[in-house]
Design a protein around this motif. Structure first.
Motif, PDB file in Angstrom:
ATOM      1  N   LEU A 259     -59.058 -10.850  10.084  1.00 43.38           N
ATOM      2  CA  LEU A 259     -58.535 -11.864   9.310  1.00 43.38           C
ATOM      3  C   LEU A 259     -57.535 -10.867   9.923  1.00 43.38           C
ATOM      4  O   LEU A 259     -57.327 -10.043   9.884  1.00 43.38           O
ATOM      5  CB  LEU A 259     -58.723 -10.766   8.066  1.00 43.38           C
ATOM      6  N   SER A 260     -55.754 -11.505   9.351  1.00 43.61           N
ATOM      7  CA  SER A 260     -54.689 -10.497   9.625  1.00 43.61           C
ATOM      8  C   SER A 260     -54.329 -10.939   8.233  1.00 43.61           C
ATOM      9  O   SER A 260     -54.148 -11.764   7.631  1.00 43.61           O
ATOM     10  CB  SER A 260     -54.341 -11.405  10.731  1.00 43.61           C
ATOM     11  N   TYR A 261     -52.934 -10.114   8.160  1.00 48.19           N
ATOM     12  CA  TYR A 261     -52.630  -9.385   6.569  1.00 48.19           C
ATOM     13  C   TYR A 261     -51.392  -9.156   6.943  1.00 48.19           C
ATOM     14  O   TYR A 261     -50.981  -8.117   8.271  1.00 48.19           O
ATOM     15  CB  TYR A 261     -53.434  -8.861   5.817  1.00 48.19           C
ATOM     16  N   GLU A 262     -50.340  -8.981   6.265  1.00 49.41           N
ATOM     17  CA  GLU A 262     -49.160  -8.140   5.983  1.00 49.41           C
ATOM     18  C   GLU A 262     -48.306  -7.868   4.554  1.00 49.41           C
ATOM     19  O   GLU A 262     -48.882  -8.741   4.091  1.00 49.41           O
ATOM     20  CB  GLU A 262     -47.467  -9.079   6.557  1.00 49.41           C
ATOM     21  N   THR A 263     -47.577  -6.899   4.457  1.00 49.79           N
ATOM     22  CA  THR A 263     -47.643  -6.567   3.013  1.00 49.79           C
ATOM     23  C   THR A 263     -46.207  -7.169   3.111  1.00 49.79           C
ATOM     24  O   THR A 263     -44.918  -6.441   3.380  1.00 49.79           O
ATOM     25  CB  THR A 263     -47.789  -5.335   2.787  1.00 49.79           C
ATOM     26  N   GLY A 264     -45.807  -7.810   1.625  1.00 51.12           N
ATOM     27  CA  GLY A 264     -44.472  -8.048   1.374  1.00 51.12           C
ATOM     28  C   GLY A 264     -44.203  -7.384   0.230  1.00 51.12           C
ATOM     29  O   GLY A 264     -44.438  -6.204  -0.474  1.00 51.12           O
ATOM     30  N   ARG A 265     -43.354  -7.721  -0.268  1.00 48.03           N
ATOM     31  CA  ARG A 265     -42.330  -6.807  -2.052  1.00 48.03           C
ATOM     32  C   ARG A 265     -43.367  -6.942  -2.389  1.00 48.03           C
ATOM     33  O   ARG A 265     -43.831  -5.854  -3.490  1.00 48.03           O
ATOM     34  CB  ARG A 265     -41.125  -7.343  -1.903  1.00 48.03           C
ATOM     35  N   ASP A 266     -44.058  -8.385  -3.271  1.00 46.07           N
ATOM     36  CA  ASP A 266     -44.724  -8.674  -4.197  1.00 46.07           C
ATOM     37  C   ASP A 266     -46.029  -8.982  -4.082  1.00 46.07           C
ATOM     38  O   ASP A 266     -47.217  -8.608  -5.013  1.00 46.07           O
ATOM     39  CB  ASP A 266     -43.958 -10.145  -5.008  1.00 46.07           C
ATOM     40  N   ALA A 267     -46.836  -8.755  -2.620  1.00 45.80           N
ATOM     41  CA  ALA A 267     -48.190  -9.304  -3.166  1.00 45.80           C
ATOM     42  C   ALA A 267     -48.371  -8.578  -0.634  1.00 45.80           C
ATOM     43  O   ALA A 267     -47.607  -8.442  -0.104  1.00 45.80           O
ATOM     44  CB  ALA A 267     -48.570 -10.599  -2.965  1.00 45.80           C
ATOM     45  N   VAL A 268     -50.070  -8.501  -0.955  1.00 43.90           N
ATOM     46  CA  VAL A 268     -50.843  -8.467   0.622  1.00 43.90           C
ATOM     47  C   VAL A 268     -51.215  -9.649   1.066  1.00 43.90           C
ATOM     48  O   VAL A 268     -51.408 -10.710   0.076  1.00 43.90           O
ATOM     49  CB  VAL A 268     -51.666  -7.786   0.894  1.00 43.90           C
ATOM     50  N   HIS A 269     -50.054 -10.757   2.354  1.00 44.73           N
ATOM     51  CA  HIS A 269     -50.684 -11.624   2.092  1.00 44.73           C
ATOM     52  C   HIS A 269     -51.722 -11.890   3.458  1.00 44.73           C
ATOM     53  O   HIS A 269     -51.247 -11.089   4.621  1.00 44.73           O
ATOM     54  CB  HIS A 269     -49.423 -12.630   2.662  1.00 44.73           C
ATOM     55  N   ILE A 270     -53.031 -12.305   3.927  1.00 47.62           N
ATOM     56  CA  ILE A 270     -53.832 -13.009   4.436  1.00 47.62           C
ATOM     57  C   ILE A 270     -52.966 -14.072   4.707  1.00 47.62           C
ATOM     58  O   ILE A 270     -52.796 -15.261   4.375  1.00 47.62           O
ATOM     59  CB  ILE A 270     -55.248 -12.900   3.608  1.00 47.62           C
ATOM     60  N   THR A 271     -52.668 -14.065   6.427  1.00 44.41           N
ATOM     61  CA  THR A 271     -51.927 -15.335   6.902  1.00 44.41           C
ATOM     62  C   THR A 271     -52.844 -15.531   7.945  1.00 44.41           C
ATOM     63  O   THR A 271     -52.876 -16.727   8.269  1.00 44.41           O
ATOM     64  CB  THR A 271     -50.848 -14.431   8.237  1.00 44.41           C
ATOM     65  N   ARG A 272     -53.890 -15.164   8.222  1.00 43.58           N
ATOM     66  CA  ARG A 272     -55.399 -15.796   9.848  1.00 43.58           C
ATOM     67  C   ARG A 272     -56.520 -15.486   9.098  1.00 43.58           C
ATOM     68  O   ARG A 272     -56.667 -13.860   8.601  1.00 43.58           O
ATOM     69  CB  ARG A 272     -55.067 -15.747  10.613  1.00 43.58           C
ATOM     70  N   ILE A 273     -57.687 -16.175   8.977  1.00 45.31           N
ATOM     71  CA  ILE A 273     -58.966 -15.794   8.411  1.00 45.31           C
ATOM     72  C   ILE A 273     -59.765 -16.629   8.991  1.00 45.31           C
ATOM     73  O   ILE A 273     -59.209 -18.038   9.173  1.00 45.31           O
ATOM     74  CB  ILE A 273     -59.180 -16.382   6.794  1.00 45.31           C
ATOM     75  N   ALA A 274     -60.815 -16.047   9.589  1.00 48.86           N
ATOM     76  CA  ALA A 274     -61.833 -16.907  10.256  1.00 48.86           C
ATOM     77  C   ALA A 274     -63.366 -15.739  10.135  1.00 48.86           C
ATOM     78  O   ALA A 274     -63.355 -14.763  10.936  1.00 48.86           O
ATOM     79  CB  ALA A 274     -60.942 -17.304  12.043  1.00 48.86           C
ATOM     80  N   GLY A 275     -64.213 -16.702  10.221  1.00 54.01           N
ATOM     81  CA  GLY A 275     -65.269 -16.034  10.326  1.00 54.01           C
ATOM     82  C   GLY A 275     -66.527 -17.048   9.197  1.00 54.01           C
ATOM     83  O   GLY A 275     -66.145 -17.607   8.236  1.00 54.01           O
ATOM     84  N   ASP A 276     -67.161 -16.607   9.768  1.00 56.18           N
ATOM     85  CA  ASP A 276     -68.599 -17.152   8.244  1.00 56.18           C
ATOM     86  C   ASP A 276     -68.790 -16.789   7.303  1.00 56.18           C
ATOM     87  O   ASP A 276     -67.921 -15.304   6.954  1.00 56.18           O
ATOM     88  CB  ASP A 276     -70.731 -17.339   8.817  1.00 56.18           C
ATOM     89  N   ALA A 277     -69.284 -17.072   6.191  1.00 50.81           N
ATOM     90  CA  ALA A 277     -68.965 -16.225   4.829  1.00 50.81           C
ATOM     91  C   ALA A 277     -69.226 -14.785   4.432  1.00 50.81           C
ATOM     92  O   ALA A 277     -68.980 -13.574   4.158  1.00 50.81           O
ATOM     93  CB  ALA A 277     -69.921 -16.983   3.790  1.00 50.81           C
ATOM     94  N   GLU A 278     -70.344 -14.007   5.301  1.00 54.80           N
ATOM     95  CA  GLU A 278     -71.272 -12.491   5.628  1.00 54.80           C
ATOM     96  C   GLU A 278     -69.637 -12.233   5.848  1.00 54.80           C
ATOM     97  O   GLU A 278     -69.317 -11.341   5.417  1.00 54.80           O
ATOM     98  CB  GLU A 278     -72.341 -12.685   6.050  1.00 54.80           C
TER      99      GLU A 278
END
Length: 131
Positions: free
Chosen positions: A50-69
């Motif tokens: 999972l990749s994320y970055e922080t903006g002024r108003d939110a934390v934005h998840i930019t990419r995500i992969a994997g199984d549910a667990e």
């Protein structure tokens, strides 16, 4: 399974898990990237990211992969950070909303926040989690 910060050594695993052609080395350098690793004694068995970055108003998840667990475990770092900073977490997913990642987000209390941007002509839905 455990979650740790991604390193340059995880580049091939992240690229292999990604649904799209990405520059995994650049992603790991430019974003906060976490990887889920199987607890099989080998810290190289990456099973999600999972990749994320922080903006002024939110934390934005930019990419995500994997199984549910793996996704459930990977959501903890950005949610913990967002709680500390009093920010929501947002992610956009394909508008059809039928994939495992979207199901895992909903299970983790993310709620639909309306339409998201259009990518390559495909509509998306914005999901939001509030601390």
């Amino acid at each position: 399974m455990h979650v740790r910060d991604a390193t340059a050594g995880d580049t091939a695993a992240v690229a292999g898990l990604a649904a799209a052609d990405i520059d995994a080395a650049r992603l790991i350098r430019d974003r906060t990237v976490q990887v889920a690793v199987a607890d099989d004694g080998d810290d190289e068995d990456v099973i999600g990211f999972l990749s994320y970055e922080t903006g002024r108003d939110a934390v934005h998840i930019t990419r995500i992969a994997g199984d549910a667990e793996a996704i459930e475990a990977l959501l903890d770092p950005p949610q913990t950070f967002a709680t500390r900073e009093t920010l929501p977490v947002e992610v956009v997913r394909p508008a059809n909303g039928t994939d495992d990642i979207t199901a895992a987000l909903v299970a983790a209390s993310f709620e639909s926040a309306g339409p998201g941007p259009v990518f390559a002509g495909e509509p998306t839905t914005r999901y939001r989690w509030e601390p």
